[in-house]
Design an enzyme around this catalytic site. Structure first.
Site, PDB file in Angstrom:
ATOM      1  N   SER A   1       5.057   5.914   7.816  1.00 33.14           N
ATOM      2  CA  SER A   1       6.220   6.409   7.071  1.00 33.14           C
ATOM      3  C   SER A   1       5.977   7.851   6.642  1.00 33.14           C
ATOM      4  CB  SER A   1       6.448   5.570   5.815  1.00 33.14           C
ATOM      5  OG  SER A   1       6.588   4.222   6.159  1.00 33.14           O
TER       6      SER A   1
ATOM      7  N   HIS B   1      10.091   2.526  10.860  1.00 29.14           N
ATOM      8  CA  HIS B   1       9.066   2.495  11.905  1.00 29.14           C
ATOM      9  C   HIS B   1       9.746   2.158  13.225  1.00 29.14           C
ATOM     10  CE1 HIS B   1       5.499   2.360   9.185  1.00 29.14           C
ATOM     11  NE2 HIS B   1       6.460   2.004   8.352  1.00 29.14           N
TER      12      HIS B   1
ATOM     13  N   HIS C   1       1.923  -4.186  10.235  1.00 29.87           N
ATOM     14  CA  HIS C   1       1.195  -4.294   8.959  1.00 29.87           C
ATOM     15  C   HIS C   1       0.693  -5.716   8.745  1.00 29.87           C
ATOM     16  CE1 HIS C   1       3.617  -0.643   8.232  1.00 29.87           C
ATOM     17  NE2 HIS C   1       2.610  -0.284   7.446  1.00 29.87           N
TER      18      HIS C   1
ATOM     19  N   TYR D   1       0.806  -7.219   5.956  1.00 30.71           N
ATOM     20  CA  TYR D   1       1.738  -7.933   5.073  1.00 30.71           C
ATOM     21  C   TYR D   1       2.922  -8.548   5.824  1.00 30.71           C
ATOM     22  CZ  TYR D   1       4.396  -3.505   5.088  1.00 30.71           C
ATOM     23  OH  TYR D   1       5.077  -2.377   5.462  1.00 30.71           O
ATOM     24  N   GLU D   2       3.114  -8.125   7.068  1.00 33.93           N
ATOM     25  CA  GLU D   2       4.177  -8.744   7.865  1.00 33.93           C
ATOM     26  C   GLU D   2       3.750 -10.113   8.381  1.00 33.93           C
ATOM     27  OE1 GLU D   2       6.332  -5.804  10.609  1.00 33.93           O
ATOM     28  OE2 GLU D   2       4.558  -4.693  10.006  1.00 33.93           O
TER      29      GLU D   2
ATOM     30  N   ALA E   1       2.180   6.474   4.353  1.00 29.83           N
ATOM     31  CA  ALA E   1       2.782   6.735   3.044  1.00 29.83           C
ATOM     32  C   ALA E   1       1.909   6.040   2.012  1.00 29.83           C
ATOM     33  CB  ALA E   1       4.187   6.159   2.996  1.00 29.83           C
TER      34      ALA E   1
ATOM     35  N   MET F   1      -0.957   0.292   2.013  1.00 30.12           N
ATOM     36  CA  MET F   1      -1.080  -1.044   2.626  1.00 30.12           C
ATOM     37  C   MET F   1      -1.444  -0.973   4.106  1.00 30.12           C
ATOM     38  SD  MET F   1       2.298  -2.725   0.886  1.00 30.12           S
ATOM     39  CE  MET F   1       2.682  -2.442  -0.845  1.00 30.12           C
ATOM     40  N   SER F   2      -2.084   0.098   4.522  1.00 35.20           N
ATOM     41  CA  SER F   2      -2.410   0.227   5.953  1.00 35.20           C
ATOM     42  C   SER F   2      -3.689   1.039   6.138  1.00 35.20           C
ATOM     43  CB  SER F   2      -1.246   0.917   6.681  1.00 35.20           C
ATOM     44  OG  SER F   2      -1.140   2.269   6.280  1.00 35.20           O
TER      45      SER F   2
ATOM     46  N   ASN G   1       5.399   8.346  -3.729  1.00 32.44           N
ATOM     47  CA  ASN G   1       5.806   7.900  -5.073  1.00 32.44           C
ATOM     48  C   ASN G   1       4.585   7.923  -5.974  1.00 32.44           C
ATOM     49  OD1 ASN G   1       5.142   5.466  -3.210  1.00 32.44           O
ATOM     50  ND2 ASN G   1       4.703   4.729  -5.288  1.00 32.44           N
TER      51      ASN G   1
ATOM     52  N   HIS H   1      11.005   0.506  -2.195  1.00 33.54           N
ATOM     53  CA  HIS H   1      10.795   0.990  -0.830  1.00 33.54           C
ATOM     54  C   HIS H   1      11.770   2.120  -0.528  1.00 33.54           C
ATOM     55  CE1 HIS H   1       9.402   0.977   3.232  1.00 33.54           C
ATOM     56  NE2 HIS H   1      10.565   0.627   3.729  1.00 33.54           N
TER      57      HIS H   1
HETATM   58  N1  HPA Z   1       1.560   1.121  -3.360  1.00 33.37           N
HETATM   59  C1  HPA Z   1       1.163   0.575  -2.191  1.00 33.37           C
HETATM   60  N2  HPA Z   1       1.578   1.029  -1.022  1.00 33.37           N
HETATM   61  C2  HPA Z   1       2.406   2.087  -1.009  1.00 33.37           C
HETATM   62  C3  HPA Z   1       2.847   2.695  -2.184  1.00 33.37           C
HETATM   63  C4  HPA Z   1       2.409   2.174  -3.437  1.00 33.37           C
HETATM   64  O1  HPA Z   1       2.758   2.673  -4.524  1.00 33.37           O
HETATM   65  N3  HPA Z   1       3.663   3.716  -1.821  1.00 33.37           N
HETATM   66  C5  HPA Z   1       3.702   3.729  -0.454  1.00 33.37           C
HETATM   67  N4  HPA Z   1       2.938   2.735   0.039  1.00 33.37           N
END
Ligand code: HPA
Length: 289
Positions: free
Chosen positions: A42, A73, A95, A97-98, A125, A222-223, A246, A258
């Site tokens: 991202s 993606h 990912h 988490y998927e 990201a 998360m990656s 963020n 998101h």
């Molecule tokens: N936490 C986890 N994963 C993320 C975040 C976050 O704040 N921002 C983008 N990916």
């Protein structure tokens, strides 16, 4: 020799047999021989707009690659030139988490290694844990903390690769310097810091973020960490680049979403693409193929 190991005895031996069908499919795409591989997460998909494309394929046409399923993606492989430098780009990632296995999450790295790349730029990201960070900043990853609760090397080792992989210098110092040079040339401030990986998909609690800061984390995501570990097992040099989309939970009053990640990624997409393109240019100059 692109997409071809010089020798089956290569010290990087990456289990070519297992990824043979995928490698064969990618070989048909182009006669270019990229040494540089890039995974676009991202915030970085706009890089593709700068690539002089020689060949491309969607993930679902490549045997063994899992589908990718997160908004933003696109899931395609592109071979081409970025600022003149041959590149093999995977845009989009699967990912953990998927619900994918670690093997599926890291299979793009194994395919790239089997294709003959030597250097891998991983982009993502991330949330800013370091209180100095602002949304829209870029961070070169200096090191990581794996709190995903899993390791992609668990289980059977592939093709004679090492079982116990040294991560003392997981993120290559020279590639990190080139990212620094690229940022200066683009007039961008580049933060440097430790990326902490969680499994997700929920965002963190403010208490977790305070704990992560105490552990030494500057950003959370998360990656990337599983990909780095597998890349190091394959003997690739790795660079990591985060777009801080963020402030992490509790670092601002706002709730996390998101949508915010996507909005910031869209806002800085041109800067991120320029940074990656400049890095590729330096790579091509320093590492002619
Ligand atoms: N936490 C986890 N994963 C993320 C975040 C976050 O704040 N921002 C983008 N990916």
């Amino acid at each position: 020799m692109a997409f071809q190991r010089k020798s089956r005895q290569s010290p990087r031996g990456v289990g070519d047999e297992k990824w043979g069908a995928a490698v064969a499919r990618l070989r048909q795409l182009s006669s270019l021989r990229p040494a540089l591989g890039i995974i676009l997460g991202s915030g970085f998909h706009h890089v593709l707009a700068r690539v002089k494309v020689d060949g491309e394929l969607s993930y679902d046409r490549i045997p063994g690659l899992p589908p990718v399923g997160v908004t933003g993606h696109s899931g395609r492989v592109v071979v081409g030139r970025l600022e003149g430098t041959p590149v093999l780009i995977f845009s989009g990632r699967a990912h953990y988490y998927e619900g994918h296995s670690m093997e599926a999450v890291t299979c793009s790295v194994r395919v790239m290694a089997a294709c003959g790349i030597t250097d891998l730029l991983l982009t993502n990201a991330a949330g800013g844990v370091n209180p100095k960070f602002r949304a829209g900043d870029f961070m070169v990853i200096s090191d990581h903390i794996n709190l995903m609760g899993v390791n992609p090397l668990r289980g059977t080792t592939i093709g004679g690769l090492p079982r116990f992989v040294d991560l003392t210098c997981a993120y290559d110092p020279q590639l990190r310097r080139w990212l620094g040079t690229a940022a200066r040339r683009c007039g961008l401030r580049l933060r440097s810091g430790v990326y902490l990986a969680v499994a997700g998909p929920s965002y963190e609690t403010p208490a977790e973020i305070r704990a992560f800061a105490r552990l030494g984390a500057d950003a959370v995501g998360m990656s990337t960490v599983p990909e780095t570990i597998v890349a190091r097992q394959c003997g690739l040099r790795v660079a990591g680049l985060s777009c801080i989309t963020n402030l992490a939970a509790g670092r601002s009053r706002a709730a996390l979403s998101h949508q915010e990640v996507l909005d910031t990624a869209a806002r800085v997409r041109h800067a991120g693409a320029r940074l990656v393109a400049e890095f590729a240019k330096i790579h091509g100059q320093q590492h002619p193929t």
